[in-house]
Design an enzyme around this catalytic site. Structure first.
Site, PDB file in Angstrom:
ATOM      1  CB  CYS A 130       6.743  -3.711   3.755  1.00 22.00           C
ATOM      2  SG  CYS A 130       6.355  -5.284   4.576  1.00 22.00           S
ATOM      3  CB  CYS A 131       3.901  -3.275  -0.606  1.00 20.29           C
ATOM      4  SG  CYS A 131       2.456  -3.531   0.535  1.00 20.29           S
ATOM      5  CB  CYS A 211       0.293  -9.242   4.932  1.00 21.24           C
ATOM      6  SG  CYS A 211       1.105  -9.449   3.158  1.00 21.24           S
ATOM      7  CB  CYS A 214      -1.187  -4.807   6.127  1.00 23.50           C
ATOM      8  SG  CYS A 214       0.460  -4.454   6.709  1.00 23.50           S
ATOM      9  CB  CYS A 237       0.072  -4.311  -2.315  1.00 28.14           C
ATOM     10  SG  CYS A 237      -0.278  -4.999  -3.868  1.00 28.14           S
TER      11      CYS A 237
HETATM   12  S1  SF4 Z   1       0.648  -5.736   3.178  1.00 26.75           S
HETATM   13 FE1  SF4 Z   1       1.952  -5.298   4.905  1.00 26.75          FE
HETATM   14  S2  SF4 Z   1       3.069  -7.046   5.440  1.00 26.75           S
HETATM   15 FE2  SF4 Z   1       2.317  -7.405   3.450  1.00 26.75          FE
HETATM   16  S3  SF4 Z   1       3.845  -6.667   2.126  1.00 26.75           S
HETATM   17 FE3  SF4 Z   1       2.524  -4.764   2.356  1.00 26.75          FE
HETATM   18  S4  SF4 Z   1       3.002  -3.802   4.126  1.00 26.75           S
HETATM   19 FE4  SF4 Z   1       4.336  -5.738   3.991  1.00 26.75          FE
END
Ligand code: SF4
Length: 250
Positions: A130-131, A211, A214, A237
């Site tokens: 995701c990151c 985010c 998180c 991240c």
């Molecule tokens: S902080 Fe969480 S929601 Fe944001 S990009 Fe990373 S895993 Fe995804």
């Protein structure tokens, strides 16, 4: 050390960016934050350095330092698609207040999101992925053409960052951390002295803001980043993993 002693540093991949960072630390690692910002903008990386800012809880200090040197410096803001509404409001407020003329908002590739995170739930199942698609990939695109970038990281933020150097290397460019040696008290004192507005979520118990899925509130006595990826081993991240990867970044 007089800034006029500075010489332009050519970023030569053949010599390795880690060697470059070591040389920069040896020569300029003891300068204060304001001097390092001026040196990097005016002498080391003229026209080829950007500031990457989350417009988070402590972002105002570095943004202010940079604005005092060059309000037209490119400022890259990563809109992951999962940020707090308050962060966008704060970005607009701070940019206007500091007179920043070149804030660039960059976003994930929609095709990558559709392929890898169609249900917006990757933060639960594969947070590193995701990151990667929401932060690392867009940032790599945004930094293309730059030789260096400023980050606002500080040693006090957590154990991983406790040996953070003024200059670091990643595989493609130099990272400059003007606030590396600052304490939490110095950050607060600077913000108060310059009457910098706080991110609205700080007053609600969020000393570090990323985010929505998180980020959680931090309890008294916890480190300021304890609310990030709470319950996971993850502490960064992916855009700053060079520090852990080589031990110190220098
Ligand atoms: S902080 Fe969480 S929601 Fe944001 S990009 Fe990373 S895993 Fe995804």
């Amino acid at each position: 050390m007089a800034l006029l002693d500075a010489v332009a540093v050519s970023v030569d991949p053949d010599n390795g960016f880690h060697a470059e960072a070591r040389a920069l630390n040896a020569r300029y690692g003891d300068l204060d934050a304001r001097e390092v910002v001026a040196l990097a903008v005016g002498e080391l990386f003229p026209g080829s350095i950007a500031l990457v800012s989350s417009f988070g809880a402590e972002s105002a200090v570095l943004l202010h330092l940079v604005a005092e040197v060059d309000r037209d410096l490119p400022v890259i803001f990563l809109d992951t698609g999962r940020l707090f509404a308050e962060t966008f409001e704060y970005r607009t407020e701070l940019a206007n207040r500091l007179g920043l003329s070149d804030v660039r908002t960059v976003s994930p590739d929609p095709e990558r999101l559709a392929a890898e995170d169609p249900h917006r739930a990757r933060w639960m199942t594969k947070p590193d992925l995701c990151c990667h698609i929401r932060k690392t990939e867009p940032l790599a695109r945004a930094l293309a053409g730059f030789d260096a970038w400023f980050t606002g990281r500080k040693r006090f933020q957590n154990d991983v960052r406790s040996r953070l150097a003024m200059f670091e290397a990643d595989s493609e460019r130099i990272k400059v951390n003007p606030l590396a040696r600052w304490s939490a008290a110095e950050v607060k004192e600077y913000a108060v002295r310059h009457d910098l507005p706080a991110h609205p979520l700080v007053a609600q118990g969020f000393p570090s803001i990323g985010c929505v899925p998180c980020t959680s509130r931090v309890r008294p006595g916890e480190d300021p980043r304890a609310g990030r990826w709470r319950g996971l081993e993850k502490t960064e991240c992916g855009i700053h993993t060079g520090l852990e990867a080589d031990g110190s970044g220098i």
